[in-house]
Design an enzyme around this catalytic site. Structure first.
Site, PDB file in Angstrom:
ATOM      1  N   ASP A   1      -0.680  -6.856   3.461  1.00  0.00           N
ATOM      2  CA  ASP A   1      -0.919  -5.814   4.449  1.00  0.00           C
ATOM      3  C   ASP A   1      -1.862  -4.736   3.911  1.00  0.00           C
ATOM      4  OD1 ASP A   1      -0.146  -4.437   6.986  1.00  0.00           O
ATOM      5  OD2 ASP A   1       0.640  -2.927   5.605  1.00  0.00           O
TER       6      ASP A   1
ATOM      7  N   HIS B   1      -6.755  -0.459   2.167  1.00  0.00           N
ATOM      8  CA  HIS B   1      -6.196   0.889   1.978  1.00  0.00           C
ATOM      9  C   HIS B   1      -5.531   1.072   0.613  1.00  0.00           C
ATOM     10  CE1 HIS B   1      -6.860   2.110   6.161  1.00  0.00           C
ATOM     11  NE2 HIS B   1      -6.559   0.864   6.464  1.00  0.00           N
TER      12      HIS B   1
ATOM     13  N   GLU C   1      -5.198  -8.862   4.650  1.00  0.00           N
ATOM     14  CA  GLU C   1      -5.675  -8.128   5.823  1.00  0.00           C
ATOM     15  C   GLU C   1      -6.699  -7.107   5.346  1.00  0.00           C
ATOM     16  OE1 GLU C   1      -4.149  -5.085   9.344  1.00  0.00           O
ATOM     17  OE2 GLU C   1      -3.367  -4.947   7.317  1.00  0.00           O
TER      18      GLU C   1
ATOM     19  N   ASN D   1       0.843  -1.195   0.000  1.00  0.00           N
ATOM     20  CA  ASN D   1       0.000   0.000   0.000  1.00  0.00           C
ATOM     21  C   ASN D   1       0.878   1.244   0.000  1.00  0.00           C
ATOM     22  OD1 ASN D   1      -2.451   1.687   0.493  1.00  0.00           O
ATOM     23  ND2 ASN D   1      -1.315   2.121   2.376  1.00  0.00           N
TER      24      ASN D   1
HETATM   25 CA   LIG Z   1      -3.414   3.517  -0.550  1.00  0.00          CA
END
Ligand SMILES: [Ca+2]
Ligand SMILES: [Ca+2]
Length: 497
Positions: free
Chosen positions: A211, A215, A247, A123
Site C-alpha cells: 500500500d 508515500h 501501489e 507507510n
Molecule cells: Ca510516509
C-alpha cells in the site's frame, strides 16, 4: 443424475464456446488475481459483515471463475471499516474472524490452486497502534528520551506539510491524523516490518500488495525505490517465489523507475481507471495506439527488471467502478476482454463480474457483493450514497448467457489455456486504427490477440494468421478467417495462431 447431465451440458457449451475441444480448462496456471474487500464479500455469521470464512466459502466460485490468486484488502485489527489503519500487524480484525480462520482459508485456497496475497500497509500505522500510543504519551510528557517509539514516527518541532499538531510538537500524517507515517529510516522499524512479513509468510501467504508505495518517503522516489529494494530482498530471502505488487499511483515513467527495486509488479494505473488508456482507446476507437502503448510499457518494465510483470486492472477500491465508465454493454465487455488478455497478472475487482456499480465517495466503490440470495449477504458500508448498485445479482447474471459475467468467464477460460503471464508483446499495424493487434510470444507458442474497437465490422489480411483459436463477440455475428483474411465484428475479440 439430472444435475450431472446439466453439468455435462454446461461443460460441452463452454468447450464449444472456446473452440478448443479436449482441453481441460482449469485455473491451475491462472495468473489472474481477484481483489476482495472482505467486509463486503460474503458473511457467514449473520452480522452483516463479510468475513474470512466467507471468502473460504466462495473458493469454489472463484476457482470456477478462473482466478489463480486473491488479494485481500487489509484484514488486520483496525479502527475503520476499510482497515487501512493497522492497530496490530500480527492478528486478524475480529470483524473478519481469527488467525485460525485465516489459516483455514490459506490451506483450503491451496486445494483450489488459489494463492493469497494480503495488503501490507507500512507507510503508516493506526494512531491506536501501541507504538504510536506509547510515542504519543512520551511526546506529551516530553520524555521521548525514555522510549524507542518516538523514533518510530516523524515528530518535529516545526509544522511541515502533512503534519498535525500534538502537544507542542507535530507528527507526519499525510493521509489522516489517525494514520501517523512511520519513520522507515529507523532500523528498528525495518526490523519490525521484517518480523511482520515473516509472520504472514509463515502462515502461507504468497506475498503482499504494498500500500501507498509512493508515500513511504513523501516526494522522494529514490528513497522509495531503496526501501522497496530492501523489502523485496527481505521477502524473497524468506520465500524465493513470493509475489509482490506495489501501489505506486503516479505517472508511468516513475512507475517504470520503481521496477528497479526488483518488486515483481506495480499496478498499471495508466491503463486502468476512469482516465486510463483502455477507456480512452475504446472511446476513441483507437486500438492501434493502445497496442503500441502496451508494447512500449512492457519493454520499459523489462528494461528495469527483466523479471518485471505488469499488473493491469480496470478499477479498484479507490476508483469508480469500471461498469460506470461506459454507456454500452458492448464496450464494458470489450474493456474486460482487452485487459484480461494482456500479459502479466491482471487484477479483477470483486463484483466487476456482475457489473457492480459505484462512484463518488469511497464507500460507494466498496459496496456489498450481490449474490442474489439472502445467504452471505453483507451490509453496505455506512455512509454510502449510491442509489442503484448493480445491473444484476450474480444469480441473475449466471442465468443470462449474455451477461457480463459470462463474458468474463469465457475470457478467463481462453486466457487460462495459454501462458499469458510471460507473453512478450509486439504491436502490429494493419492499417486500420480501430484494430488492436498484438503478437504474443512465450517459450511455447506464438499467438495473436485481436480486438476491434470500432463500431463497424472490419476485414483485413495478416500473413501470419492460420487459425482462429478462440473468439468473443457481443453480437450474433462471428469472426471468420478465410485464408489469411480476418473479418471481425464491432467490439469483438479473437485469438489466432
Ligand atoms: Ca510516509
Ligand atoms: Ca460476518
Amino acid at each position: 443424475m439430472m444435475k450431472r447431465l446439466f453439468c455435462l451440458l454446461c461443460l460441452a457449451l463452454i468447450l464449444n464456446g472456446c473452440k478448443n475441444d479436449n482441453v481441460e480448462i482449469s485455473n491451475e496456471n491462472s495468473s489472474v488475481y481477484y481483489e476482495i474487500f472482505v467486509r463486503s464479500f460474503y458473511d457467514t455469521n449473520d452480522d452483516g459483515l463479510g468475513d474470512l470464512n466467507g471468502v473460504r466459502a466462495k473458493l469454489d466460485y472463484l476457482e470456477e471463475l478462473g482466478v489463480g490468486g486473491i488479494w485481500l484488502m487489509p484484514i488486520m485489527p483496525s479502527t475503520t471499516y476499510h482497515k487501512y489503519d493497522v492497530k496490530d500487524y500480527m492478528d486478524i480484525d475480529s470483524e473478519y474472524g481469527t488467525l485460525e480462520d485465516f489459516k483455514n482459508l490459506v490451506t483450503e485456497a491451496k486445494t483450489h490452486h488459489i494463492d493469497i496475497i494480503i495488503d501490507l500497509v507500512v507507510n503508516h500505522t493506526s494512531a491506536q497502534h501501541p507504538w504510536f500510543l506509547d510515542a504519543r504519551s512520551h511526546v506529551l510528557s516530553d520524555t521521548c528520551d525514555q522510549t524507542k517509539y518516538c523514533d518510530y514516527y516523524h515528530f518535529t518541532s516545526e509544522r511541515t506539510s502533512g503534519s498535525v499538531p500534538l502537544g507542542n510538537k507535530y507528527y507526519e500524517a499525510v493521509f489522516w491524523d489517525q494514520m501517523p507515517d512511520l519513520n522507515l529510516d529507523n532500523p528498528e522499524v525495518r526490523n519490525e516490518i521484517e518480523k511482520i512479513v515473516e509472520f504472514w509468510l509463515n502462515l502461507g501467504v504468497k506475498g503482499f500488495r504494498l500500500d501507498a508505495a509512493t508515500h513511504y518517503y513523501e516526494g522522494n522516489n529514490e528513497k522509495n525505490i531503496e526501501f522497496l529494494s530492501w523489502l523485496n530482498s527481505v521477502v524473497k530471502e524468506k520465500k524465493a517465489d513470493a509475489y509482490l505488487v506495489g501501489e505506486a499511483w503516479t505517472n508511468q515513467q516513475i512507475v517504470h523507475d520503481y521496477y528497479q527495486s526488483g518488486i515483481d509488479s506495480f499496478f498499471n494505473f495508466s491503463l486502468g481507471t476512469e482516465n486510463g488508456n483502455i477507456i480512452k482507446a475504446i472511446r476513441k476507437a483507437d486500438g492501434a495506439s493502445l497496442a503500441l502503448s502496451i508494447e512500449k510499457n512492457q519493454k520499459e518494465i523489462l528494461a528495469m527488471n527483466e523479471k518485471g510483470i505488469d499488473a493491469p486492472f480496470l478499477s479498484n477500491h479507490d476508483n469508480a467502478r469500471s461498469f460506470n465508465y461506459f454507456s454500452s454493454d458492448e464496450q464494458v465487455k470489450l474493456a474486460e476482454s482487452i485487459y484480461l488478455l494482456l500479459p502479466g497478472h491482471p487484477f479483477i475487482y470483486y463484483g466487476e463480474e456482475i457489473g457492480l456499480k459505484g462512484s463518488g465517495k469511497d464507500e460507494n466503490k466498496r459496496l456489498a457483493f450481490l449474490w442474489g440470495e439472502d445467504e452471505g449477504k453483507c451490509l453496505n458500508p455506512s455512509g454510502m450514497d449510491y442509489a442503484s448498485p448493480s445491473l444484476y445479482t450474480l444469480k441473475e447474471a449466471q442465468k443470462d448467457s449474455n451477461s457480463l459475467y459470462h463474458t468474463i468467464l469465457e475470457v478467463m477460460q481462453i486466457r487460462n489455456q495459454h501462458d499469458f503471464l510471460h507473453a512478450r508483446v509486439t504491436a502490429l499495424d494493419v492499417g486500420n486504427s480501430n484494430i488492436m493487434l498484438m503478437k504474443m510470444e512465450n517459450d511455447e507458442e506464438t499467438f495473436y490477440v485481436i480486438h476491434n474497437l470500432g463500431k463497424e465490422t472490419i476485414t483485413f489480411e495478416y500473413e501470419e494468421f492460420n487459425e482462429i483459436l478462440h473468439q468473443l463477440s457481443p453480437s450474433s455475428q462471428k469472426s471468420t478467417l478465410k485464408g489469411q483474411t480476418l473479418t471481425i465484428p464491432s467490439y469483438a475479440s479473437v485469438v489466432c495462431k
